[in-house]
Design a protein around this motif. Sequence first.
Motif, short mmCIF file in Angstrom:
data_model
loop_
_atom_site.label_atom_id
_atom_site.label_comp_id
_atom_site.label_asym_id
_atom_site.label_seq_id
_atom_site.Cartn_x
_atom_site.Cartn_y
_atom_site.Cartn_z
N ASP A 120 0.82 -1.20 0.00
CA ASP A 120 0.00 0.00 0.00
C ASP A 120 0.86 1.26 0.00
N LEU A 121 1.98 1.22 0.73
CA LEU A 121 2.90 2.35 0.74
C LEU A 121 3.47 2.59 -0.66
N VAL A 122 3.85 1.51 -1.34
CA VAL A 122 4.37 1.64 -2.69
C VAL A 122 3.32 2.24 -3.61
N ALA A 123 2.06 1.80 -3.49
CA ALA A 123 0.99 2.34 -4.32
C ALA A 123 0.83 3.84 -4.09
N LEU A 124 0.89 4.26 -2.84
CA LEU A 124 0.76 5.68 -2.54
C LEU A 124 1.88 6.48 -3.19
N CYS A 125 3.12 6.02 -3.06
CA CYS A 125 4.25 6.78 -3.58
C CYS A 125 4.27 6.81 -5.10
N GLN A 126 3.74 5.78 -5.73
CA GLN A 126 3.63 5.81 -7.19
C GLN A 126 2.55 6.78 -7.65
N PHE A 127 1.58 7.02 -6.81
CA PHE A 127 0.51 7.98 -7.12
C PHE A 127 1.01 9.42 -7.09
N LEU A 128 1.98 9.71 -6.22
CA LEU A 128 2.42 11.08 -5.97
C LEU A 128 3.53 11.50 -6.91
N PRO A 129 3.69 12.82 -7.12
CA PRO A 129 4.87 13.29 -7.84
C PRO A 129 6.13 13.07 -7.01
N GLY A 130 7.25 12.86 -7.68
CA GLY A 130 8.50 12.68 -6.98
C GLY A 130 9.11 11.32 -7.24
N PRO A 131 10.26 11.05 -6.64
CA PRO A 131 10.98 9.78 -6.83
C PRO A 131 10.38 8.69 -5.96
#
Length: 397
Positions: A50-61
């Motif tokens: 779920d954390l990976v999914a969130l970070c892929q949703f957001l702008p940034g690395p």
Amino acid sequence: MRRSGRVSEVFLAFLRLGVTSFGGPVAHLGYFRDDLVVRRKWMDDRAYADLVALCQFLPGPASSQVGFAMGLHRAGALGALAAFVAFTLPSAVLLVAFAGGAALLGGPVAGGMIAGLQIVAVAIVAQAVWGMARTLTPDAPRAGIAVAGLALALLLPGAPGQLGALALGLLSGLVLLRGAPAASSPALPSFGVPRAVAVTCLVLFAVGLLGLPVLAAATGSDTAALVDAFFRSGALVFGGGHVVLPLLQAGVVETGWVSPPAFLAGYGAAQAVPGPLFTFSAYLGAVSSVGPGGLTGAAIALFAIFLPGFLVLVGVLPFWDAVRDRPRVRAAMRGAGAAVVGILGAALYTPVFTTAVTGPGPVVLAVVGFVLLTAFRVPAWAVVLVGAAGGVALAVT
């Protein structure tokens, strides 16, 4: 919230990852899971997914954001800082050293090596376009969005075309991609971020994105302009990794701060080092004709490009569960992902291909690199070495 780990533990874990994690952001996420989820058990697989999914949703690395969040979860704010510094430092140091050495290079052998790094960048970006297209444009509507994004990015050069392509992707996703059902996801673990802190981070993100251009124009400061260019690149990139290339190219090449050959040589060198590709910014800050240059310029560029992604991550963490499964949000982000493929395809053509491929020899070397990456699964760092050797061979024959 009481944390279960020590800052030193986080630093050492991520320093090891920063030295050994080759292969780009997707590979980094695999390294994180093996070491931090499976072996160290900092969180379970469902929470990590779920954390990976969130970070892929957001702008940034995305991979660096995942590492930052895991450091935050394990040891609080200092743990997050330790994770960032330890994971980023090895590749940043190597690229700054390359920037200093590249200025001293001369002769046909050194020139051929730099040309080879530029050529191999063609193969690496082509592989990224191919892989992302297979994942992000699996159907006709998304393929069409990608083609439209490519056209906008090519016909309207620079940041306006890229932003226009992203906006088109988001809007097209809302209209065309709302039919897919939303999948349920487990809740993120608690990161202990108060809502007041989250709102402050989001405000700082907006102030940086909107205020830095005004500050740079009002003061005429080279340093403010440098911070603005790298902050904007970090704030507007969706997908991380290679997708930052066109934004950086617009920020430092089209403005004349870094020459196209120097840009591509540094980009090629960035493939041979472990850790996040965003550390390419350290090389660019070191060689830029605007700003202090050297170590100071590298530090400014590095901090500026990572900061917006971390601000928006911390800002969103307390609120993500409330919106992540809404069909409109998922549809818009699917459209943005397809547009990113088009933007990267435009970057593959210019500046990557048009600068590096100047004759039959470079064409052959670029194709060899692409085949090694895609058919033989040779690691990117090894293909970079092949490219450098091939560039030398072309230069001396």
